[in-house]
Motif scaffolding. Structure first.
Motif, PDB file in Angstrom:
ATOM      1  N   ARG A  50      40.486  60.130  11.844  1.00 30.43           N
ATOM      2  CA  ARG A  50      41.672  60.805  12.391  1.00 30.43           C
ATOM      3  C   ARG A  50      42.885  60.575  11.491  1.00 30.43           C
ATOM      4  O   ARG A  50      43.655  61.508  11.228  1.00 30.43           O
ATOM      5  N   VAL A  51      43.072  59.344  11.033  1.00 31.70           N
ATOM      6  CA  VAL A  51      44.195  59.041  10.138  1.00 31.70           C
ATOM      7  C   VAL A  51      44.041  59.807   8.828  1.00 31.70           C
ATOM      8  O   VAL A  51      44.992  60.425   8.334  1.00 31.70           O
ATOM      9  N   TYR A  52      42.839  59.790   8.253  1.00 30.28           N
ATOM     10  CA  TYR A  52      42.561  60.497   7.004  1.00 30.28           C
ATOM     11  C   TYR A  52      42.864  61.985   7.167  1.00 30.28           C
ATOM     12  O   TYR A  52      43.558  62.589   6.350  1.00 30.28           O
ATOM     13  N   ASN A  53      42.351  62.577   8.240  1.00 29.79           N
ATOM     14  CA  ASN A  53      42.559  64.009   8.477  1.00 29.79           C
ATOM     15  C   ASN A  53      44.022  64.340   8.716  1.00 29.79           C
ATOM     16  O   ASN A  53      44.487  65.414   8.317  1.00 29.79           O
ATOM     17  N   GLN A  54      44.760  63.438   9.344  1.00 28.57           N
ATOM     18  CA  GLN A  54      46.188  63.663   9.561  1.00 28.57           C
ATOM     19  C   GLN A  54      46.927  63.698   8.223  1.00 28.57           C
ATOM     20  O   GLN A  54      47.806  64.538   8.014  1.00 28.57           O
ATOM     21  N   ILE A 112      43.710  71.301   4.059  1.00 27.11           N
ATOM     22  CA  ILE A 112      42.613  71.601   3.131  1.00 27.11           C
ATOM     23  C   ILE A 112      42.372  70.372   2.265  1.00 27.11           C
ATOM     24  O   ILE A 112      43.209  70.013   1.434  1.00 27.11           O
ATOM     25  N   GLU A 113      41.223  69.731   2.450  1.00 27.58           N
ATOM     26  CA  GLU A 113      40.915  68.529   1.687  1.00 27.58           C
ATOM     27  C   GLU A 113      40.760  68.885   0.215  1.00 27.58           C
ATOM     28  O   GLU A 113      40.024  69.808  -0.131  1.00 27.58           O
ATOM     29  N   PRO A 114      41.450  68.164  -0.662  1.00 29.22           N
ATOM     30  CA  PRO A 114      41.330  68.450  -2.097  1.00 29.22           C
ATOM     31  C   PRO A 114      39.918  68.168  -2.605  1.00 29.22           C
ATOM     32  O   PRO A 114      39.202  67.339  -2.049  1.00 29.22           O
ATOM     33  N   THR A 115      39.539  68.858  -3.653  1.00 30.56           N
ATOM     34  CA  THR A 115      38.226  68.642  -4.255  1.00 30.56           C
ATOM     35  C   THR A 115      38.280  67.584  -5.352  1.00 30.56           C
ATOM     36  O   THR A 115      37.248  67.048  -5.729  1.00 30.56           O
ATOM     37  N   LEU A 139      42.377  62.491  -5.969  1.00 32.68           N
ATOM     38  CA  LEU A 139      43.221  62.756  -4.802  1.00 32.68           C
ATOM     39  C   LEU A 139      42.558  62.266  -3.528  1.00 32.68           C
ATOM     40  O   LEU A 139      43.223  61.718  -2.637  1.00 32.68           O
ATOM     41  N   LYS A 140      41.245  62.435  -3.421  1.00 32.81           N
ATOM     42  CA  LYS A 140      40.519  61.934  -2.248  1.00 32.81           C
ATOM     43  C   LYS A 140      40.640  60.415  -2.161  1.00 32.81           C
ATOM     44  O   LYS A 140      40.832  59.862  -1.078  1.00 32.81           O
ATOM     45  N   ASP A 141      40.526  59.751  -3.316  1.00 32.56           N
ATOM     46  CA  ASP A 141      40.672  58.295  -3.342  1.00 32.56           C
ATOM     47  C   ASP A 141      42.067  57.878  -2.903  1.00 32.56           C
ATOM     48  O   ASP A 141      42.238  56.902  -2.173  1.00 32.56           O
ATOM     49  N   GLU A 142      43.068  58.623  -3.353  1.00 32.93           N
ATOM     50  CA  GLU A 142      44.455  58.333  -2.979  1.00 32.93           C
ATOM     51  C   GLU A 142      44.638  58.466  -1.466  1.00 32.93           C
ATOM     52  O   GLU A 142      45.272  57.620  -0.828  1.00 32.93           O
ATOM     53  N   ILE A 143      44.082  59.520  -0.895  1.00 30.69           N
ATOM     54  CA  ILE A 143      44.170  59.725   0.556  1.00 30.69           C
ATOM     55  C   ILE A 143      43.445  58.592   1.274  1.00 30.69           C
ATOM     56  O   ILE A 143      43.939  58.050   2.268  1.00 30.69           O
ATOM     57  N   LEU A 194      42.912  55.505   0.267  1.00 35.08           N
ATOM     58  CA  LEU A 194      43.687  54.269   0.191  1.00 35.08           C
ATOM     59  C   LEU A 194      44.910  54.315   1.109  1.00 35.08           C
ATOM     60  O   LEU A 194      45.259  53.315   1.738  1.00 35.08           O
ATOM     61  N   GLU A 195      45.542  55.472   1.204  1.00 36.32           N
ATOM     62  CA  GLU A 195      46.689  55.609   2.100  1.00 36.32           C
ATOM     63  C   GLU A 195      46.255  55.452   3.560  1.00 36.32           C
ATOM     64  O   GLU A 195      46.927  54.789   4.348  1.00 36.32           O
ATOM     65  N   ALA A 196      45.116  56.047   3.896  1.00 33.15           N
ATOM     66  CA  ALA A 196      44.596  55.918   5.262  1.00 33.15           C
ATOM     67  C   ALA A 196      44.225  54.469   5.560  1.00 33.15           C
ATOM     68  O   ALA A 196      44.502  53.959   6.654  1.00 33.15           O
ATOM     69  N   ALA A 197      43.611  53.792   4.594  1.00 29.86           N
ATOM     70  CA  ALA A 197      43.236  52.387   4.788  1.00 29.86           C
ATOM     71  C   ALA A 197      44.478  51.516   4.996  1.00 29.86           C
ATOM     72  O   ALA A 197      44.487  50.636   5.861  1.00 29.86           O
ATOM     73  N   ALA A 198      45.521  51.781   4.230  1.00 34.37           N
ATOM     74  CA  ALA A 198      46.760  51.021   4.374  1.00 34.37           C
ATOM     75  C   ALA A 198      47.386  51.267   5.745  1.00 34.37           C
ATOM     76  O   ALA A 198      47.891  50.338   6.384  1.00 34.37           O
ATOM     77  N   LYS A 199      47.335  52.503   6.189  1.00 32.03           N
ATOM     78  CA  LYS A 199      47.892  52.829   7.505  1.00 32.03           C
ATOM     79  C   LYS A 199      47.104  52.127   8.604  1.00 32.03           C
ATOM     80  O   LYS A 199      47.679  51.603   9.554  1.00 32.03           O
ATOM     81  N   MET A 200      45.779  52.097   8.465  1.00 34.50           N
ATOM     82  CA  MET A 200      44.932  51.406   9.446  1.00 34.50           C
ATOM     83  C   MET A 200      45.274  49.918   9.467  1.00 34.50           C
ATOM     84  O   MET A 200      45.398  49.330  10.544  1.00 34.50           O
TER      85      MET A 200
END
Length: 55
Positions: A15-19, A28-31, A35-39, A41-47
């Motif tokens: 849910r955090v990743y998708n947000q 639209i998830e980048p290919t 960028l996916k790794d960046e998202i 890591l950001e989601a992991a930090a938020k968690m």
């Protein structure tokens, strides 16, 4: 019980990743893997900041 808790954390992470994808990339998830790794890591930090990290 442990697997249920892990599933709950996984669902929360998705849910955090998708947000983040929704906010930054209009849903639209980048290919690009970088960028996916960046998202990810950001989601992991938020968690972690919410106290719901995987340990």
């Amino acid at each position: 019980m442990e697997s249920y808790e892990m599933a709950q954390k996984h669902n929360a992470f998705e849910r955090v990743y998708n947000q983040i994808v929704l906010e930054k990339y209009n849903g639209i998830e980048p290919t690009d893997e970088a960028l996916k790794d960046e998202i990810f890591l950001e989601a992991a930090a938020k968690m972690d900041s919410l106290g719901i990290g995987f340990k």
